[in-house]
Write a protein that holds these residues in place. Structure first.
Motif, mmCIF file in Angstrom:
data_model
loop_
_atom_site.group_PDB
_atom_site.id
_atom_site.type_symbol
_atom_site.label_atom_id
_atom_site.label_comp_id
_atom_site.label_asym_id
_atom_site.label_seq_id
_atom_site.Cartn_x
_atom_site.Cartn_y
_atom_site.Cartn_z
ATOM 1 N N ASP A 55 0.801 -1.220 0.000
ATOM 2 C CA ASP A 55 0.000 0.000 0.000
ATOM 3 C C ASP A 55 0.831 1.267 0.000
ATOM 4 O O ASP A 55 0.288 2.363 -0.081
ATOM 5 C CB ASP A 55 -0.961 -0.003 1.204
ATOM 6 C CG ASP A 55 -2.290 -0.639 0.854
ATOM 7 O OD1 ASP A 55 -3.324 0.015 0.978
ATOM 8 O OD2 ASP A 55 -2.278 -1.796 0.413
ATOM 9 N N VAL A 100 1.090 0.940 -4.319
ATOM 10 C CA VAL A 100 0.002 0.498 -5.192
ATOM 11 C C VAL A 100 -1.002 1.611 -5.478
ATOM 12 O O VAL A 100 -1.657 1.637 -6.522
ATOM 13 C CB VAL A 100 -0.707 -0.734 -4.574
ATOM 14 C CG1 VAL A 100 -1.568 -0.326 -3.386
ATOM 15 C CG2 VAL A 100 -1.540 -1.467 -5.617
ATOM 16 N N ALA A 139 -3.250 4.790 -9.095
ATOM 17 C CA ALA A 139 -4.699 5.006 -9.076
ATOM 18 C C ALA A 139 -5.071 6.464 -8.881
ATOM 19 O O ALA A 139 -6.261 6.815 -8.966
ATOM 20 C CB ALA A 139 -5.335 4.159 -7.966
ATOM 21 N N GLY A 172 -1.227 -2.278 -9.096
ATOM 22 C CA GLY A 172 -2.207 -1.196 -9.132
ATOM 23 C C GLY A 172 -2.685 -0.904 -10.540
ATOM 24 O O GLY A 172 -3.887 -0.698 -10.771
ATOM 25 N N TRP A 224 -10.330 2.172 -9.383
ATOM 26 C CA TRP A 224 -9.375 2.441 -8.319
ATOM 27 C C TRP A 224 -9.743 1.779 -6.996
ATOM 28 O O TRP A 224 -8.869 1.506 -6.162
ATOM 29 C CB TRP A 224 -9.213 3.939 -8.109
ATOM 30 C CG TRP A 224 -10.452 4.667 -7.634
ATOM 31 C CD1 TRP A 224 -11.399 5.268 -8.411
ATOM 32 C CD2 TRP A 224 -10.868 4.864 -6.279
ATOM 33 N NE1 TRP A 224 -12.381 5.821 -7.631
ATOM 34 C CE2 TRP A 224 -12.074 5.605 -6.312
ATOM 35 C CE3 TRP A 224 -10.337 4.498 -5.048
ATOM 36 C CZ2 TRP A 224 -12.763 5.969 -5.163
ATOM 37 C CZ3 TRP A 224 -11.021 4.863 -3.891
ATOM 38 C CH2 TRP A 224 -12.219 5.598 -3.958
ATOM 39 N N VAL A 281 -7.988 -1.480 -5.779
ATOM 40 C CA VAL A 281 -6.693 -1.395 -5.110
ATOM 41 C C VAL A 281 -6.842 -1.674 -3.610
ATOM 42 O O VAL A 281 -5.973 -2.303 -2.993
ATOM 43 C CB VAL A 281 -6.076 0.003 -5.344
ATOM 44 C CG1 VAL A 281 -4.899 0.248 -4.430
ATOM 45 C CG2 VAL A 281 -5.667 0.158 -6.803
#
Length: 501
Positions: free
Chosen positions: A57, A60, A64, A187, A196, A199
């Motif tokens: 995270d 990724v 987005a 992603g 998005w 994700v």
């Protein structure tokens, strides 16, 4: 934009044995298994999955951002906080998370972190506005701050034997490297195949699997809560100080280092952190004199250890150099070489995926040499790699840059694995959460400083490559200084005599 560190660590006060007596609450069985019995893969997979989520995270979400902007109508400032809010809260709450884990149990806090992180991911996936998405990202950062120190403390307890622990750390670090490097590609695939929000939905099955494996393969007795009174003043001061410092560094990249907001944040952070240190010293002195009372969140006496202090400084130096230059390398390929986002990600793969090479090397060599030899070697390789970046220009052929990319990625990952091993094997079990949190804080602050500082150099230079060259020189100097610190720490390692005798 900041990045979290790919790895983590710290060290014990002088005089403690290499494997502390309280290391294995289950007795000697685990030591014997580490020396010859089958490798315990399921517990390691649970701990690695937690760290995989944290590292994934970090990167990724970046790809987005255009879709988030169009879907939620988010402005530039909101998008920045979607990315930086996560890392800011992560860094600010690491000490708190480590202290909570040491007090209430590493397994319990690890599970709580996974639950919070997964729940925050659901919140992000359902967010109908930029404000709600930012709130979800902040909650993800809080969950990550519980997961990381607890996972390393559990790794310490589950793999007390030095050789087995080196293998475990190698796997754990390789998983983190894959997560960090694969973030943009994963992603991109999720955004292209769905939108998005996918994700964030990805975190649910991974988080659920980590919880299931933890419940089944990490028994509660693997981590003993430490019976001590809480230090609420220290916790508040640490959170305020780290939020102010990391927040100020994040804003310095866009507002400038002399912005009133940035200066105010630095002032508040400095006052809070100095007060934190003074309070901790007073509490530790009171406990040492037999007066009782609260135990400080972080014992200042831990820094009397040369290896502990060196590992903390090395963590900050490698993150400053590597992640600062990784940020500039991304801009270099996009602005100077005019590559697409996908092309840039592919160009950086030789650097960000070096964990796949560093992990098996570390696994093979570390049990025989200890961590400091590999730490110094990794830092030296990284120094040479950053020196290679000092000759990069707009028309430099990509094969010429491969050495710099590979050397910096390999050097950083090898150093981070070695530093993690040094800290995990020397920290007392009762201090493992806070100890590893200190190293993580150092790495996170170093990363934020590197991105903000190097970004300023390129923004104010007459030409982008001038700022790139200056930044590469500073990164090389940081790694070179780290090499000296690693060699100095090796001479102070009590295990060296046993390895060389």
């Amino acid at each position: 934009m900041t990045t979290a560190s790919t790895d983590i660590a710290v060290t014990r006060p002088p005089g403690l044995p290499t494997v502390p007596p309280d290391r294995d609450p289950r007795g000697g069985a685990e030591t014997r298994r580490g020396q010859g019995a089958p490798f315990a893969l399921a517990p390691l997979l649970a701990l690695s999955l937690g760290y995989f989520l944290v590292m994934l995270d970090v990167t990724v979400v970046n790809v987005a951002l255009p879709d988030i902007r169009s879907s939620l109508g988010a402005g530039p400032s909101a998008l920045q906080w979607v990315v930086d809010g996560y890392s800011t809260v992560f860094a600010a709450l690491l000490l708190f998370g480590g202290g909570v884990a040491d007090r209430f149990g590493h397994r319990r806090v690890f599970l709580a972190g996974l639950a919070l992180f997964s729940g925050a991911s659901v919140f992000c996936g359902l967010a109908g506005s930029a404000v709600l998405l930012i709130a979800g990202r902040l909650a993800q950062g809080a969950g990550a701050a519980l997961i990381v120190p607890a996972s390393l403390a559990l790794l310490q307890a589950g793999f007390p034997d030095r050789a087995t622990r080196a293998r475990a750390i190698a796997v754990w670090g390789a998983v983190a490297s894959v997560a960090f490097g694969a973030g943009p590609a994963v992603g991109g695939l999720l955004v292209a195949g769905a939108d998005w929000r996918a994700v964030f939905w990805l975190n649910l099955p991974l988080g659920g699997l980590a919880v299931l494996l933890t419940l089944r393969h990490l028994p509660p007795r693997a981590a003993r809560p430490r019976a001590r009174r809480a230090d609420p003043v220290g916790q508040v001061l640490a959170v305020v100080g780290l939020v102010a410092v990391t927040g100020g560094l994040n804003e310095a990249g866009s507002r400038g280092w002399t912005s009133p907001l940035v200066l105010a944040a630095f002032l508040i952070g400095a006052v809070a952190l100095v007060s934190f240190v003074l309070t901790a010293r007073a509490l530790e002195a009171r406990v040492a004199n037999g007066s009782g009372g609260r135990v400080p969140l972080l014992r200042p006496s831990m820094f009397r250890s040369r290896s502990f202090t060196s590992a903390t400084l090395i963590g900050m130096l490698i993150s400053l150099g590597y992640y600062g230059m990784l940020f500039l390398a991304t801009l270099y390929f996009q602005q100077e070489r005019h590559l697409s986002a996908l092309g840039t990600g592919l160009a950086l793969l030789p650097s960000v995926c070096m964990g796949l090479m560093a992990a098996p090397l570390f696994n093979r060599i570390a049990p025989r040499t200890g961590p400091y030899v590999l730490m110094a070697a990794g830092l030296a390789v990284g120094t040479a790699g950053f020196a290679g970046w000092m000759f990069a220009g707009p028309g430099t052929p990509y094969p010429v840059l491969l050495f710099a990319l590979i050397a910096t990625g390999l050097g950083q990952t090898m150093t981070a694995l070695a530093a993690t091993a040094a800290v995990v094997e020397t920290a007392k079990t009762s201090d493992a959460g806070v100890a590893t949190a200190v190293f993580n804080v150092a790495r996170q602050v170093g990363s934020t400083v590197g991105v903000a500082l190097f970004g300023t150099f390129t923004a104010t230079a007459h030409h982008f490559t001038s700022g790139l060259h200056l930044s590469a020189g500073i990164a090389a100097a940081s790694f070179a200084l780290g090499t000296l610190l690693a060699l100095r720490a090796r001479s102070a390692d009590p295990a060296i005599a046993g390895l060389t005798s």
